[in-house]
Scaffold this active site. Structure first.
Site, PDB file in Angstrom:
ATOM      1  N   HIS A 164       0.847  -1.201   0.000  1.00 42.08           N
ATOM      2  CA  HIS A 164       0.000   0.000   0.000  1.00 42.08           C
ATOM      3  C   HIS A 164       0.890   1.261   0.000  1.00 42.08           C
ATOM      4  CE1 HIS A 164      -3.681   2.258   1.603  1.00 42.08           C
ATOM      5  NE2 HIS A 164      -2.696   3.109   1.822  1.00 42.08           N
ATOM      6  N   GLU A 165       1.914   1.252   0.848  1.00 44.62           N
ATOM      7  CA  GLU A 165       2.800   2.427   0.938  1.00 44.62           C
ATOM      8  C   GLU A 165       3.674   2.559  -0.302  1.00 44.62           C
ATOM      9  OE1 GLU A 165       2.040   4.518   3.159  1.00 44.62           O
ATOM     10  OE2 GLU A 165       0.741   3.105   4.195  1.00 44.62           O
ATOM     11  N   HIS A 168       1.821   4.388  -2.832  1.00 39.96           N
ATOM     12  CA  HIS A 168       1.778   5.841  -2.601  1.00 39.96           C
ATOM     13  C   HIS A 168       2.976   6.533  -3.267  1.00 39.96           C
ATOM     14  CE1 HIS A 168      -1.605   6.797  -0.048  1.00 39.96           C
ATOM     15  NE2 HIS A 168      -1.290   5.900   0.854  1.00 39.96           N
TER      16      HIS A 168
HETATM   17 NI    NI Z   1      -2.549   5.143   2.373  1.00 34.39          NI
END
Ligand code: NI
Length: 193
Positions: A164-165, A168
């Site tokens: 998830h990171e 980003h």
């Molecule tokens: Ni997030």
């Protein structure tokens, strides 16, 4: 020794410092961090750890009005640099912290998993249902804040947080990976956690 960090007073970061998905910068690709990193960045990393830890402790989350979060990428604070922080509760009230600069995914399992109750993000201030397929196990390489090379193996929930990171850093939000017309598409291909 300069004491960079205060403790016990709550993080210097506030919910309002975290950019909402409407902010265009969240869609931009972050750039590699150059070493040595500044004391200002080290302080920020510490604040990010404290923020995420507090957010996962009910009484502090309530006190400081924090939404629980496990990870935060610099871009979510408007800083277009490739690093993120993940705070993982491994036992009741016991947390492992991960800080990775210039992270790269170097290997992954074939098996894929997803969070049954849906992923969340401190930049996404709405409920979004649907499946985000993630590798069940990954290895990530990068650097710690002193510029030492690190390699971390992660599985299950922690592996999802890292992916998830990592997204980003490339301007991708978890909601981008959900087909709004068919949010539970191919559900049976992945294992729910
Ligand atoms: Ni997030």
């Amino acid at each position: 020794m300069i004491k960079l960090y205060a403790s016990g007073g709550g993080s210097m970061l506030k919910m309002s410092d975290i950019l909402d998905e409407k902010e265009k910068i969240l869609r931009e690709k972050s750039v590699d961090v150059k070493f040595p990193i500044s004391n200002e960045r080290k302080k920020l990393v510490h604040d990010m750890i404290e923020f995420l830890t507090d957010s996962q402790i009910d009484e502090l989350a309530l006190k400081y009005d924090l939404r629980p979060g496990m990870g935060l990428a610099a871009i979510q604070l408007g800083i277009k640099e490739r690093f993120f922080v993940v705070v993982h509760e491994v036992d009741e009230g016991k947390f492992d912290n991960y800080v990775i600069f210039n992270p790269k995914l170097i290997s992954n399992s074939e098996e894929m998993i997803y969070v049954g109750e849906g992923e969340g993000c401190l930049s996404v201030n709405r409920e979004v249902c649907g499946i985000v397929p993630r590798y069940a196990r990954i290895t990530v390489e990068g650097y710690d804040e002193d510029g030492n090379k690190i390699r971390i193996r992660a599985r299950e929930e922690l592996a999802i947080a890292f992916q998830h990171e990592l997204d980003h850093l490339d301007g991708i939000l978890f909601v981008d990976k959900i087909d709004p017309k068919n949010p539970f598409k191919n559900k049976d291909l992945y294992r729910e956690i």
